[in-house]
Scaffold this motif. Sequence first.
Motif, PDB file in Angstrom:
ATOM      1  N   GLY A 160       0.822  -1.205   0.000  1.00 48.33           N
ATOM      2  CA  GLY A 160       0.000   0.000   0.000  1.00 48.33           C
ATOM      3  C   GLY A 160       0.854   1.252   0.000  1.00 48.33           C
ATOM      4  O   GLY A 160       0.626   2.177  -0.786  1.00 48.33           O
ATOM      5  N   ALA A 161       1.874   1.273   0.852  1.00 49.99           N
ATOM      6  CA  ALA A 161       2.737   2.449   0.921  1.00 49.99           C
ATOM      7  C   ALA A 161       3.424   2.679  -0.414  1.00 49.99           C
ATOM      8  O   ALA A 161       3.509   3.804  -0.910  1.00 49.99           O
ATOM      9  N   ILE A 164       0.982   4.045  -3.069  1.00 48.10           N
ATOM     10  CA  ILE A 164       0.629   5.445  -2.872  1.00 48.10           C
ATOM     11  C   ILE A 164       1.837   6.357  -3.102  1.00 48.10           C
ATOM     12  O   ILE A 164       1.738   7.386  -3.747  1.00 48.10           O
TER      13      ILE A 164
ATOM     14  N   GLU B 108      -1.133  -4.190  -8.588  1.00 48.72           N
ATOM     15  CA  GLU B 108      -1.362  -4.318  -7.147  1.00 48.72           C
ATOM     16  C   GLU B 108      -2.841  -4.334  -6.827  1.00 48.72           C
ATOM     17  O   GLU B 108      -3.257  -4.882  -5.810  1.00 48.72           O
ATOM     18  N   LEU B 112      -4.238  -6.765  -4.086  1.00 46.92           N
ATOM     19  CA  LEU B 112      -4.863  -6.286  -2.851  1.00 46.92           C
ATOM     20  C   LEU B 112      -6.251  -6.868  -2.689  1.00 46.92           C
ATOM     21  O   LEU B 112      -6.670  -7.204  -1.571  1.00 46.92           O
ATOM     22  N   SER B 142      -5.979  -3.146   3.039  1.00 39.78           N
ATOM     23  CA  SER B 142      -6.179  -3.281   1.598  1.00 39.78           C
ATOM     24  C   SER B 142      -7.239  -2.289   1.132  1.00 39.78           C
ATOM     25  O   SER B 142      -7.086  -1.646   0.085  1.00 39.78           O
ATOM     26  N   TYR B 144      -8.172   0.619   2.435  1.00 41.91           N
ATOM     27  CA  TYR B 144      -7.705   2.015   2.424  1.00 41.91           C
ATOM     28  C   TYR B 144      -6.953   2.298   1.134  1.00 41.91           C
ATOM     29  O   TYR B 144      -7.150   3.326   0.483  1.00 41.91           O
ATOM     30  N   VAL B 145      -6.047   1.363   0.770  1.00 40.06           N
ATOM     31  CA  VAL B 145      -5.207   1.604  -0.401  1.00 40.06           C
ATOM     32  C   VAL B 145      -6.064   1.585  -1.661  1.00 40.06           C
ATOM     33  O   VAL B 145      -5.903   2.425  -2.554  1.00 40.06           O
ATOM     34  N   LEU B 149      -6.713   4.765  -5.080  1.00 35.24           N
ATOM     35  CA  LEU B 149      -5.948   4.224  -6.188  1.00 35.24           C
ATOM     36  C   LEU B 149      -5.811   5.164  -7.367  1.00 35.24           C
ATOM     37  O   LEU B 149      -4.859   5.078  -8.136  1.00 35.24           O
ATOM     38  N   ALA B 160      -9.582   7.964   0.563  1.00 35.06           N
ATOM     39  CA  ALA B 160      -8.637   7.049   1.200  1.00 35.06           C
ATOM     40  C   ALA B 160      -8.208   7.575   2.561  1.00 35.06           C
ATOM     41  O   ALA B 160      -8.160   6.837   3.548  1.00 35.06           O
TER      42      ALA B 160
END
Lengths: 177, 489
Positions: A160-161, A164, B108, B112, B142, B144-145, B149, B160
């Motif tokens: 995730g990091a 982003i 990803e 995710l 997962s 949150y990300v 996006l 987010a």
Amino acid sequence: MLVFFYLFAAAAVLGALGVLLLRNPVYCALSLVATMSALGGVFILLNQEFVAAIQILIYAGAIMVLFLFVIMLLNLRSDEQFIARWNPGKVVGIAMALVILAQLVGVFTSASATLGPAGEYPAERIAKEGAVEIVGGLLVTQYVLPFEVASILLMVAIIGAVVIAKRQIAKPSQEGR
Amino acid sequence: MSFTLSAADFLSVLPESILFAMGMVVLVFEMFGTGRDTRNLAYLSLLSLLVSGFALHRLAGRGITGFGGSITADPFAIVLGMIFLLVVALIVLVSIRYLHDRGVGHGEYYALLLFACGGMMLMVSSTDLLTIFIGLEILSISSYVLCGLIQGDLRSNESALKYFLLGAFATGFLLYGMVLLYGATGSIRLPEIAAAVNRSEVRGNPMIWYGLGLILVGFGFKIALVPFHMWTPDVYEGAPTPVTAFLSSAPKAAGFGALIRILTEGLGALTPEWSQVLWVVAALTMTVGNALALQQDNIKRMLAYSSIAHAGYILVALVAGGRDSLGGVLFYLLAYAFMNSGAFAVLILASSPVRERVTFEDYRGYGYVEPALALAMVVFMLSLTGIPLTAGFAGKFQIFKSAIDKGYVWLAVIGLLNSVVSVYYYLRMIVVMYMQRPTAEHPPERVVPSVPLYVAVAASALGVLYLGVFPAGWLELSVRSVTSLLAGG
């Protein structure tokens, strides 16, 4: 002993208040370091040296250093941009926090608030066998599943990091073209 | 101390392990992928979901438990796991074109989704608080990300950040609740907590009550119950539409699953007390969700508030308790997964990067331009309303009937009144599509065809109609699969 407890407890509470009330984010982060270190002291008083060491190393050390890096890299010019002035929401929030505090005090000072039965690892056994050995043993036996799944959790957080952060690095270069 | 892992231990987490492993494979494949085209990764993800579903299906009826009883492959976990796999499969189908068109080519994304699905399955199959918590966090992080996006889209970023901050806050409450419960009972395992709570001197311990309260608050945030619903509309509106479709069905199902397991298997002895609290929360959730949905012009926001209202209906069943009600929960979760994903699939199909169609105005006269798609939307809207011959009706009927049987007449009446109110905003969609003339600013256009999206819409519509016309089979399975839960508690 009791004197030390009150000393550490007061330091923890003061540090926490500092996080909330100080204006400069760097000071807030340093107050959090004070709180974490004071909590480490409380753990030592409870004869949990291992937890105390981990608390200092991970929270007061690693995590707080990252916090400070991030705050300094963000390069905030005005200290006050995150701090709202007095507004109705804040008053309600403080009132709710005080209610929760009163409830928690009520819960923990109640005569019937007793701890459950002690587990297989009372303080004497920990002192004899060593906290690191016991915790390490449990992590790869009884708690092997949560331990392994926690690695998935950390990986998800890292992905995730990266997702982003990647696009924030990519964006200026696209604009520059 | 001797300790060995048996085959049963590995089998009990096989479906989750497949998803986690394939999530990593998707990540590795992305490195060798061809730039922005991630369609192959989507099909690989679908395959992983299928394989995991097969593994889950093979576990059914064997009663396997693993890791000292902290993972159980009971029918409740298996049925919920199937629902998660189905929802995520539908989400993958609706995401393919959306991501491709908008150039959001992160592989990803699919990884995710797979991790989140594994986290949800872990949440509902685990019987100790620690593993439930870790599963929940895998799902939350997962999510949150996934919300943030879209590159450079401020609303997506806002969504987010808001979800992350409030979610982290809720996590704090949940964890504090679990800690208090552990302190009072001396165990994190639900069966041992149940044994402790059955003794009356433990039940007089205020730590148990405060812990229970904080756990309800934490889960209330995660499944957006009133008064912990404030984040929902902003997060759902700002997130990419496929992610909104995901957030509004699967994590809620997982939250309900874990909450039901904690409340029945762990804290079954406290049922009279928690059901009173949830009575009030259910009534509030249904009413506030519907009242706010009435005022929305944005369909994503409308569906966000409608998802709050539906969580309220499901909560009615949780309050009523017992086999028939909890079976009704599983039935409703599947029905809601179909109708909600279907409605979002239509929104995604109708939108393009040039023109997002997310307000009611955008669908003026749509019924004459895209008859088949509009008809599918009608089916989903009727089902969300709860009109007979759709899945929504069968689900609501089961929930309200079992609530009345248990004596919760007033709660059922509030629920029925709310269903009547909801007719207004669901039928508004149908009125707009068929009875209003298109305007110059909102010209109806034919959609760009996309096979995966058509498959998703058709599968959802068929699911809604099948569950509506022949509810008996799935209902019987649902009721049967909660039996073990109640016997254990």
